[in-house]
Design an enzyme around this catalytic site. Structure first.
Site, PDB file in Angstrom:
ATOM      1  N   CYS A 166      25.680 -99.282 -57.403  1.00  0.00           N
ATOM      2  CA  CYS A 166      24.348 -99.852 -57.182  1.00  0.00           C
ATOM      3  C   CYS A 166      24.161-100.438 -55.789  1.00  0.00           C
ATOM      4  O   CYS A 166      23.067-100.884 -55.444  1.00  0.00           O
ATOM      5  CB  CYS A 166      24.060-100.906 -58.245  1.00  0.00           C
ATOM      6  SG  CYS A 166      24.225-100.253 -59.908  1.00  0.00           S
ATOM      7  N   HIS A 305      19.525-108.893 -55.527  1.00  0.00           N
ATOM      8  CA  HIS A 305      19.974-107.793 -56.386  1.00  0.00           C
ATOM      9  C   HIS A 305      19.359-108.014 -57.762  1.00  0.00           C
ATOM     10  O   HIS A 305      18.822-107.089 -58.352  1.00  0.00           O
ATOM     11  CB  HIS A 305      21.495-107.749 -56.450  1.00  0.00           C
ATOM     12  CG  HIS A 305      22.014-106.567 -57.187  1.00  0.00           C
ATOM     13  ND1 HIS A 305      21.707-105.271 -56.820  1.00  0.00           N
ATOM     14  CD2 HIS A 305      22.807-106.458 -58.280  1.00  0.00           C
ATOM     15  CE1 HIS A 305      22.286-104.424 -57.652  1.00  0.00           C
ATOM     16  NE2 HIS A 305      22.966-105.114 -58.551  1.00  0.00           N
ATOM     17  N   GLU A 316      25.039-114.328 -58.169  1.00  0.00           N
ATOM     18  CA  GLU A 316      24.281-114.173 -56.923  1.00  0.00           C
ATOM     19  C   GLU A 316      23.670-115.503 -56.503  1.00  0.00           C
ATOM     20  O   GLU A 316      23.641-115.834 -55.310  1.00  0.00           O
ATOM     21  CB  GLU A 316      23.190-113.108 -57.086  1.00  0.00           C
ATOM     22  CG  GLU A 316      22.496-112.763 -55.781  1.00  0.00           C
ATOM     23  CD  GLU A 316      21.534-111.593 -55.884  1.00  0.00           C
ATOM     24  OE1 GLU A 316      21.062-111.128 -54.827  1.00  0.00           O
ATOM     25  OE2 GLU A 316      21.237-111.142 -57.018  1.00  0.00           O
ATOM     26  N   LYS A 337      13.218-105.948 -59.135  1.00  0.00           N
ATOM     27  CA  LYS A 337      13.661-105.200 -60.314  1.00  0.00           C
ATOM     28  C   LYS A 337      12.927-105.658 -61.573  1.00  0.00           C
ATOM     29  O   LYS A 337      12.927-104.947 -62.578  1.00  0.00           O
ATOM     30  CB  LYS A 337      15.168-105.345 -60.503  1.00  0.00           C
ATOM     31  CG  LYS A 337      16.017-104.581 -59.489  1.00  0.00           C
ATOM     32  CD  LYS A 337      17.491-104.691 -59.828  1.00  0.00           C
ATOM     33  CE  LYS A 337      18.364-103.934 -58.824  1.00  0.00           C
ATOM     34  NZ  LYS A 337      18.439-104.608 -57.517  1.00  0.00           N
ATOM     35  N   HIS A 342      16.090-101.211 -62.710  1.00  0.00           N
ATOM     36  CA  HIS A 342      17.219-101.044 -61.799  1.00  0.00           C
ATOM     37  C   HIS A 342      17.363 -99.574 -61.432  1.00  0.00           C
ATOM     38  O   HIS A 342      17.716 -98.746 -62.269  1.00  0.00           O
ATOM     39  CB  HIS A 342      18.482-101.569 -62.480  1.00  0.00           C
ATOM     40  CG  HIS A 342      19.661-101.705 -61.574  1.00  0.00           C
ATOM     41  ND1 HIS A 342      19.683-101.223 -60.286  1.00  0.00           N
ATOM     42  CD2 HIS A 342      20.881-102.284 -61.775  1.00  0.00           C
ATOM     43  CE1 HIS A 342      20.850-101.491 -59.741  1.00  0.00           C
ATOM     44  NE2 HIS A 342      21.597-102.142 -60.628  1.00  0.00           N
ATOM     45  N   PHE A 401      28.965-101.901 -59.347  1.00  0.00           N
ATOM     46  CA  PHE A 401      30.205-101.773 -60.110  1.00  0.00           C
ATOM     47  C   PHE A 401      31.347-101.403 -59.160  1.00  0.00           C
ATOM     48  O   PHE A 401      31.170-100.638 -58.212  1.00  0.00           O
ATOM     49  CB  PHE A 401      30.068-100.683 -61.173  1.00  0.00           C
ATOM     50  CG  PHE A 401      29.285-101.089 -62.389  1.00  0.00           C
ATOM     51  CD1 PHE A 401      28.828-102.384 -62.559  1.00  0.00           C
ATOM     52  CD2 PHE A 401      29.016-100.158 -63.384  1.00  0.00           C
ATOM     53  CE1 PHE A 401      28.114-102.747 -63.694  1.00  0.00           C
ATOM     54  CE2 PHE A 401      28.299-100.507 -64.533  1.00  0.00           C
ATOM     55  CZ  PHE A 401      27.850-101.813 -64.680  1.00  0.00           C
TER      56      PHE A 401
END
Length: 413
Positions: A166, A305, A316, A337, A342, A401
């Site tokens: 991502c 994010h 975050e 998002k 996402h 990831f």
């Protein structure tokens, strides 16, 4: 630290997402807080717990290519070509006046043509593996979006596809920025693309307990909300036309913004879970600020994010507080998002476009669907309504990831 480096500006932006099929439409809808999440239509999801996704609607590849060409390209590659075509047209570049070897591509994808893999595997099981399409491999491999974009634009320089889950397209933009800054190219088409709203992809993320099972689309993707329970799968693409500053000025190009800094780090911690203290993401943001040669207090807006998963949003937030300290109270950090879902490997590129647009209009797009504050995510997030900002610099974060972290710093044109 960048005073003796070449400047890199943005002269074109192209994109499509669940909230618009062009960069300008995406931005107008983001300012309005439009929800792009709805019932899955790509396949029959009636037997699945996951009912919602952020799909690109009304996309017609025949506006860009023949039907025959469209049949030979997977949806994620079609998206990339669409976004790159828009960015190229906006940039005003004339390839008859450019050295094609000094023009390159870095367009990423986290997963690539998973829809093609699923389709061809199902066909093989029914009809035999000798019946698999000869286009199966070129349609499904992740680098094909970059390759076909280079063919489309006539860019003959470095053509790469950076895959970091991502964080992919944020890394792609950052690496392309450094590539120009360090003198290897004058122009780079950089970004990412993704289209994997498929039964297997949804099942895979669902089995990890990563997806929201919400029954209300307005409460499905709810970053920073205390009731958040997972992300919503989205699709789309974003491409920025990056250009060396003097090169852009010489040809009279309109400058939309400037890339000032880039940071990349790895948590080196877990296959999927981020570090809970956010230290890996904090190191990445700090790198981006130092690369830009600015202080934390110069940043007025962060496009987070912000996936809506419990660990990501909390980590975050901690990372931002570590880096920005007392200045955190003066920041707005929103998650788009909440509107798009996402977009995996395309998310950073689409969010880069929205961040540059936020600087242009001095407006922070909202985090929609926000209702229940979470004390562990206590940063102003422009809840449900866009807010005015006054800042020259903004940051965009992506976390993937594998522990991949990437941050970009943009400067207002």
């Amino acid at each position: 630290m960048t005073d003796n480096k070449r400047r890199v500006v943005i002269t074109g932006m192209g994109g499509l997402s669940p909230i618009g099929n062009s960069s300008s439409e995406m931005w107008e809808n983001a300012k309005k807080g439009k929800l792009g999440i709805g019932e899955i239509t790509h396949y029959d999801a009636s037997d699945s717990e996951i009912k919602f996704a952020g799909e690109v609607r009304d996309f017609d590849p025949s506006a860009l290519m023949s039907r025959q060409e469209a049949r030979r390209l997977s949806r994620f590659t079609q998206f990339a070509i669409s976004a790159a075509d828009e960015a190229f047209r906006q940039s005003g570049l004339d390839m008859e006046k450019e050295d094609p070897l000094r023009c390159g591509v870095n367009i990423s994808s986290g997963i690539g043509g998973l829809d093609i893999i699923e389709r061809e595997h199902s066909k093989a099981l029914k009809k035999g593996f000798d019946r698999v399409s000869p286009l199966f491999i070129p349609m499904s491999i992740t680098n094909m979006a970059a390759g076909m974009t280079a063919i489309r634009l006539g860019f003959k320089g470095s053509c790469t596809c950076l895959v970091t889950a991502c964080a992919s397209s944020t890394n792609a933009i950052g690496e392309a920025f450094h590539y120009i800054r360090d003198g290897y190219a004058e122009v780079m088409a950089a970004g990412g693309t993704e289209s994997c709203i498929t039964p297997l992809a949804i099942a895979g993320f669902h089995s990890m307990r990563a997806l929201s099972k919400a029954q209300d689309p307005a409460r499905a993707s709810i970053p920073f909300d205390r009731e958040r329970s997972g992300f919503v799968m989205g699709e789309g693409a974003g491409v920025l036309m990056l250009e060396e500053y003097e090169h852009a000025v010489k040809r009279g190009a309109a400058i939309l913004g400037e890339v000032k800094g880039y940071g990349a780090s790895c948590d080196a911690h877990h296959m999927t879970a981020p570090l809970e203290d956010g230290s890996g993401a904090a190191a990445c943001m700090d790198m981006a600020l130092r690369d830009a040669g600015i202080s934390p207090s110069d940043i007025g807006y962060i496009n987070a994010h912000g996936t809506g998963t419990p660990l990501n949003d909390k980590g975050e937030t901690r990372a931002v507080k570590t880096v920005f300290d007392d200045h955190t109270n003066d920041l707005i950090m929103s998650s788009t998002k909440s509107m798009t879902g996402h977009l995996l490997g395309a998310s950073g590129a689409v969010e880069a476009i929205l961040t540059v647009s936020a600087l242009q209009d001095q407006i922070a797009p909202p985090t929609i669907g926000y209702k229940v504050p979470d004390p562990e995510c206590s940063i102003a997030c422009a809840p449900n309504q866009a807010e005015s900002i006054r800042t020259e610099y903004a940051m965009s974060n992506s976390l993937g990831f594998g522990g991949h972290n990437a941050s970009l710093v943009f400067r207002r044109a």
